[in-house]
Design a protein around this motif. Structure first.
Motif, PDB file in Angstrom:
ATOM      1  N   ARG A 584      50.656  62.129  40.827  1.00  0.00           N
ATOM      2  CA  ARG A 584      50.844  61.922  42.292  1.00  0.00           C
ATOM      3  C   ARG A 584      50.727  61.419  43.658  1.00  0.00           C
ATOM      4  O   ARG A 584      51.590  62.284  44.385  1.00  0.00           O
ATOM      5  CB  ARG A 584      48.999  62.649  42.625  1.00  0.00           C
ATOM      6  CG  ARG A 584      48.420  63.388  43.949  1.00  0.00           C
ATOM      7  CD  ARG A 584      48.855  64.556  43.651  1.00  0.00           C
ATOM      8  NE  ARG A 584      48.979  65.079  45.226  1.00  0.00           N
ATOM      9  CZ  ARG A 584      49.778  65.852  46.129  1.00  0.00           C
ATOM     10  NH1 ARG A 584      50.832  64.723  45.299  1.00  0.00           N
ATOM     11  NH2 ARG A 584      49.310  66.010  46.813  1.00  0.00           N
ATOM     12  N   ALA A 588      54.267  62.705  45.904  1.00  0.00           N
ATOM     13  CA  ALA A 588      54.083  63.024  47.343  1.00  0.00           C
ATOM     14  C   ALA A 588      55.103  62.287  47.715  1.00  0.00           C
ATOM     15  O   ALA A 588      55.604  62.527  48.990  1.00  0.00           O
ATOM     16  CB  ALA A 588      52.561  62.363  48.041  1.00  0.00           C
ATOM     17  N   ALA A 633      45.834  53.584  48.955  1.00  0.00           N
ATOM     18  CA  ALA A 633      45.193  53.972  47.990  1.00  0.00           C
ATOM     19  C   ALA A 633      43.856  53.128  47.079  1.00  0.00           C
ATOM     20  O   ALA A 633      42.715  52.887  47.023  1.00  0.00           O
ATOM     21  CB  ALA A 633      45.721  55.071  46.840  1.00  0.00           C
ATOM     22  N   GLU A 647      43.013  59.724  41.759  1.00  0.00           N
ATOM     23  CA  GLU A 647      43.740  60.668  42.069  1.00  0.00           C
ATOM     24  C   GLU A 647      43.693  60.981  43.280  1.00  0.00           C
ATOM     25  O   GLU A 647      43.396  61.225  44.228  1.00  0.00           O
ATOM     26  CB  GLU A 647      43.700  62.021  41.285  1.00  0.00           C
ATOM     27  CG  GLU A 647      45.156  63.293  41.495  1.00  0.00           C
ATOM     28  CD  GLU A 647      45.197  64.176  40.605  1.00  0.00           C
ATOM     29  OE1 GLU A 647      45.815  65.158  41.063  1.00  0.00           O
ATOM     30  OE2 GLU A 647      44.725  64.466  39.735  1.00  0.00           O
ATOM     31  N   GLU A 648      41.821  61.198  43.455  1.00  0.00           N
ATOM     32  CA  GLU A 648      41.244  61.788  44.494  1.00  0.00           C
ATOM     33  C   GLU A 648      40.977  60.310  45.840  1.00  0.00           C
ATOM     34  O   GLU A 648      41.560  60.534  46.932  1.00  0.00           O
ATOM     35  CB  GLU A 648      39.247  61.603  43.755  1.00  0.00           C
ATOM     36  CG  GLU A 648      38.358  61.489  45.633  1.00  0.00           C
ATOM     37  CD  GLU A 648      37.173  61.371  45.483  1.00  0.00           C
ATOM     38  OE1 GLU A 648      36.673  61.263  46.479  1.00  0.00           O
ATOM     39  OE2 GLU A 648      36.898  60.777  44.224  1.00  0.00           O
ATOM     40  N   GLU A 651      44.823  61.162  47.063  1.00  0.00           N
ATOM     41  CA  GLU A 651      44.265  62.420  47.893  1.00  0.00           C
ATOM     42  C   GLU A 651      44.252  61.946  49.703  1.00  0.00           C
ATOM     43  O   GLU A 651      44.814  62.380  50.613  1.00  0.00           O
ATOM     44  CB  GLU A 651      43.586  63.529  47.410  1.00  0.00           C
ATOM     45  CG  GLU A 651      44.298  64.031  45.769  1.00  0.00           C
ATOM     46  CD  GLU A 651      45.546  65.342  46.342  1.00  0.00           C
ATOM     47  OE1 GLU A 651      45.582  64.974  47.207  1.00  0.00           O
ATOM     48  OE2 GLU A 651      46.311  65.332  45.536  1.00  0.00           O
ATOM     49  N   ARG A 652      43.575  61.049  49.848  1.00  0.00           N
ATOM     50  CA  ARG A 652      43.320  60.753  50.463  1.00  0.00           C
ATOM     51  C   ARG A 652      44.102  59.866  51.547  1.00  0.00           C
ATOM     52  O   ARG A 652      43.780  60.405  52.668  1.00  0.00           O
ATOM     53  CB  ARG A 652      41.897  60.247  50.286  1.00  0.00           C
ATOM     54  CG  ARG A 652      39.830  60.245  50.332  1.00  0.00           C
ATOM     55  CD  ARG A 652      38.989  59.366  49.820  1.00  0.00           C
ATOM     56  NE  ARG A 652      38.047  60.198  49.810  1.00  0.00           N
ATOM     57  CZ  ARG A 652      37.248  60.026  51.540  1.00  0.00           C
ATOM     58  NH1 ARG A 652      37.416  59.874  52.188  1.00  0.00           N
ATOM     59  NH2 ARG A 652      35.884  61.289  50.589  1.00  0.00           N
ATOM     60  N   ILE A 654      46.840  60.440  50.174  1.00  0.00           N
ATOM     61  CA  ILE A 654      47.672  60.118  51.210  1.00  0.00           C
ATOM     62  C   ILE A 654      47.727  61.614  52.588  1.00  0.00           C
ATOM     63  O   ILE A 654      48.845  61.810  53.874  1.00  0.00           O
ATOM     64  CB  ILE A 654      48.972  61.796  49.772  1.00  0.00           C
ATOM     65  CG1 ILE A 654      49.069  61.011  48.822  1.00  0.00           C
ATOM     66  CG2 ILE A 654      49.719  62.983  50.280  1.00  0.00           C
ATOM     67  CD1 ILE A 654      49.093  61.921  47.699  1.00  0.00           C
ATOM     68  N   GLU A 655      46.817  62.057  52.632  1.00  0.00           N
ATOM     69  CA  GLU A 655      46.022  63.202  54.015  1.00  0.00           C
ATOM     70  C   GLU A 655      46.116  61.923  55.204  1.00  0.00           C
ATOM     71  O   GLU A 655      46.104  62.267  56.398  1.00  0.00           O
ATOM     72  CB  GLU A 655      44.138  62.846  53.950  1.00  0.00           C
ATOM     73  CG  GLU A 655      43.928  64.723  55.427  1.00  0.00           C
ATOM     74  CD  GLU A 655      42.282  64.672  54.100  1.00  0.00           C
ATOM     75  OE1 GLU A 655      41.625  65.342  55.296  1.00  0.00           O
ATOM     76  OE2 GLU A 655      42.148  64.122  53.326  1.00  0.00           O
TER      77      GLU A 655
END
Length: 746
Positions: A584, A588, A633, A647-648, A651-652, A654-655
């Motif tokens: 991921r 990104a 991360a 992966e969660e 995602e945080r 990247i956001e």
């Protein structure tokens, strides 16, 4: 004590050898004392004349260290007549004086010896190593508005060269005094020879609190114990209880939201900034590669925006909450003050190395306010400290490398004071890409009028002032009022503690009775079971009080408890990337590079490569930004006390990165937010060029006339107003005569 130890070792190891040969062959013995009692340590401000010749324990930070010198233990003096004397020299700064008369028996020589006949013979004297340290009280323990106090300390023999500037230490030493030398003058011009002495510390033990990684294990353990003891109002707590309490906190499903609300709770809004500061407080994992290179795990953050949005308040909160933090202002800081300086001692003439803010904040956070007010040369000086986390010094014959493993939290204003939507980021952020690429998160904080948001901010600020007034008016007036204002955690402790006290009393009575029966000192099964049950009840009381506090709506964690939790996770939790997280992150990074380079459609034309030629963006997207997302991360995983980054968490990260640094990139590409892209910006530049051609230097024209002239050429009124406003903000034109006349000034 050392003599006794030497005799014991000699008797055990050299039984068959003569005593003289034993003392020559045996290595020197030094007794080093270590104390594990954290509560017995004193601060520099508590030392007084009553502490002279006493053994004291201090905690502080080494700000300078001298070169190792030779200290005489026994001086051998030889007279002209051949008589020799052996003069023992005391430890520390204590000196010795040779006899002023010959000690040979009277009448043994025909001619009497002169006055002061002895000359020191260095080859026959005995010396040992000695180093002088300057210890300063920890910045986080410094009272508000006070200057930090320092004390000199002497380290001898095996205690030399084990610490360097910036190291946090706990020392045991004898508080001593000496007569300071030099050319210090008194009030009447005479050299001071009064009874006023200078204090110093003769060290007998040094414990380094700063470990080789980014955390400080010994310092963290002591700090965590103190915080938890104050929070739960107990006298002691063991490692098992600490682990259970923090694991219970990490098990909360909404822990990240709770911690985000706990960051600077006095400031309303700015949720993205608060989440970034929470990640900086916890940090990522510091890594070492097989070739010996190291990758930092600390997160650097830059807050850029309008005045009054709370940038300095965020810095003050971080300085107060982080276990190790140093606060400084860019205007009052130099390159040497931020990194390291070489100073000359007036007494001995030697050069000392003193660490700056980045070195003193090793293992913590360095908060730099007014970052834009620093000169370019001073900013360049911290490039190495921000990425390699070291400070290289080559001055006055001193060549060394100091550790600067700290995060940087910087706050700055745009060039014109406020952020201007009509100007690109390159025109407002005068930082070079070399410094911007070292920041993992860059926030553009704008103050834009909004009725709904302004109303919420006003209500929040007024409620803060109202609560502060009530607390001040009723402080100490009534026990009922104080009890009603207790926090939920304190209320829970009072309720649970009442039942716990009765059970503890029964246990104490039973234990005392058992101790009377067990004269042999062995514990029975019943006493062990009682102790185990009491420990379980105590743990349950702590966890229940935490549940009550964290279950409340909009609950927050106290700053000291949050700091202890962050210190504990930085010491024991070291997350690593999982396979899904790696894939991921790669996707990104490739997408962000395309977006920054303008290859992903027309909606993202600004990048560090293309926009340097067209749009003027100065925020680069490089491999450092990929590493930044990895660190963020890992920080999210560390908050939840997980060893594997999922992966969660990615995602945080990247956001958060998209809402901060990538938003700054897009701000550099979009000149007027939401309205002006590259084509609209080109139209504004065309109108600005028409105005420049119309007015020579020093000429002036009415605003109505120039506006009508440009509109007659097919330009819209909105476009003309944007062009005129941009010219005025660039300080090439100015408005005079109450804003009715436009004049060109350059």
């Amino acid at each position: 004590m050392e003599t006794a130890a030497a005799e014991v070792i000699a008797g055990l190891k050299y039984k068959t050898l003569p005593r003289d040969q034993v003392m020559r062959e045996m290595p020197p013995i030094q007794i080093i004392l270590v104390s594990s009692g954290g509560s017995s340590s004193k601060s520099l401000r508590e030392l007084s004349a009553d502490s002279v010749s006493s053994l004291v324990r201090l905690r502080g930070i080494v700000v300078s260290a001298s070169k190792v010198r030779s200290k005489a233990l026994v001086l051998v003096g030889k007279c002209r007549c051949g008589h020799t004397v052996h003069i023992p020299v005391g430890p520390g700064f204590t000196g010795a004086a040779m006899p002023n008369k010959c000690q040979r028996a009277e009448g043994s020589v025909a001619q009497p010896c002169p006055y002061n006949p002895y000359v020191v013979v260095p080859d026959e004297s005995t010396f040992s190593d000695q180093q002088t340290l300057k210890i300063q009280e920890n910045p986080e323990e410094l009272p508000s508005g006070e200057l930090p106090r320092t004390i000199l300390a002497t380290a001898s023999r095996y205690l030399c060269n084990i610490v360097q500037p910036g190291t946090r230490i706990s020392v045991l030493g004898i508080y001593s005094i000496f007569q300071a030398g030099g050319k210090r003058q008194g009030l009447k011009g005479r050299e001071e020879k009064t009874g006023v002495k200078r204090a110093y510390l003769r060290l007998v033990g040094i414990e380094s609190l700063t470990e080789t990684d980014s955390s400080s294990s010994a310092l963290t353990t002591t700090f965590t114990r103190d915080v938890l003891c104050r929070t739960f109002k107990i006298s002691a707590i063991d490692d098992g209880q600490i682990n259970r309490i923090f694991k219970h906190i990490a098990s909360k499903p909404n822990l990240i939201d709770i911690i985000k609300r706990s960051v600077a709770p006095a400031l309303f809004g700015h949720d993205t900034v608060k989440l970034g500061l929470a990640c900086q407080l916890f940090g990522g994992s510091r890594k070492s590669f097989p070739d010996g290179t190291k990758c930092r795990g600390d997160i650097n953050i830059l807050l850029m925006g309008d005045p009054g949005v709370g940038k300095s308040q965020f810095l003050k909160w971080m300085h107060k909450t982080a276990p190790v933090a140093v606060y400084t202002s860019g205007k009052g800081s130099s390159a040497a003050g931020l990194t390291a300086a070489v100073t000359k001692d007036l007494g001995s003439g030697e050069f000392y190395l003193e660490g700056g803010a980045m070195v003193l904040s090793d293992g913590g956070v360095c908060c730099i306010d007014e970052f834009d007010k620093m000169s370019d040369t001073d900013r360049v000086a911290i490039h190495e400290a921000m990425e390699q986390q070291t400070v290289s010094v080559a001055k006055a014959g001193i060549t060394t490398i100091l550790n600067a493993r700290s995060s940087v939290l910087a706050a700055a204003n745009p060039v014109s004071g406020r952020y201007d939507d009509l100007r690109s980021a390159a025109e407002q952020i005068e930082f070079q890409s070399t410094i911007l690429s070292r920041f993992d998160l860059i926030y553009i904080m704008k103050d834009r009028p909004s009725v709904e948001a302004d109303q919420k901010v006003a209500e929040h600020v007024i409620s803060l002032h109202e609560r502060a007034t009530v607390l001040n008016d009723h402080l100490g007036s009534s026990i009922d009022v104080i009890t009603s204002n207790l926090s939920l955690i304190e209320a829970a402790q009072m309720v649970i503690g009442a039942s716990l006290d009765s059970k503890t009393t029964e246990k104490d009575e039973t234990s005392s009775k058992d101790e009377e029966d067990e004269e042999d000192g062995e514990e029975t099964k019943e006493s062990k079971a009682l102790k185990k049950a009491a420990s379980a009840r105590r743990d349950q009381s702590y966890l229940s009080s935490l549940d009550i506090q964290l279950a409340a709506p909009n609950s927050t964690i106290d700053g000291s408890l949050l700091s202890a939790y962050a210190s504990y996770t930085r010491q024991y939790i070291h997350p690593r990337l999982g396979e899904s997280a790696v894939d991921r992150l790669k996707d990104a990074y490739i997408r962000m590079r395309k977006e920054a380079d303008g290859d992903e459609g027309k909606s993202a034309p600004g990048s560090v490569f293309r926009s340097k030629r067209k749009s003027g963006s100065t925020v680069p997207i490089t491999v450092r930004q990929l590493e930044a997302m990895v660190r963020i991360a890992e920080a999210f995983a560390r908050i939840e006390m997980k060893e594997l980054v999922t992966e969660e968490h990615v995602e945080r990260a990247i956001e958060l990165f998209s809402e901060s640094t990538m938003a700054a990139v897009r701000t550099g590409a979009v000149v007027v937010e939401g309205m002006m892209g590259t084509a609209a910006q080109k139209d504004v530049e065309e109108v600005k060029e028409l105005v420049r051609n119309r007015l020579p230097y020093g000429a002036s024209i009415g605003v109505k006339h120039i506006r009508a002239d440009l509109m007659s050429r097919g330009k819209s009124m909105g476009l003309v107003d944007k062009a005129l406003y941009s010219l005025i903000r660039e300080r090439n034109f100015e408005l005079i005569k109450q804003g009715n006349i436009l004049r060109r000034i350059r």
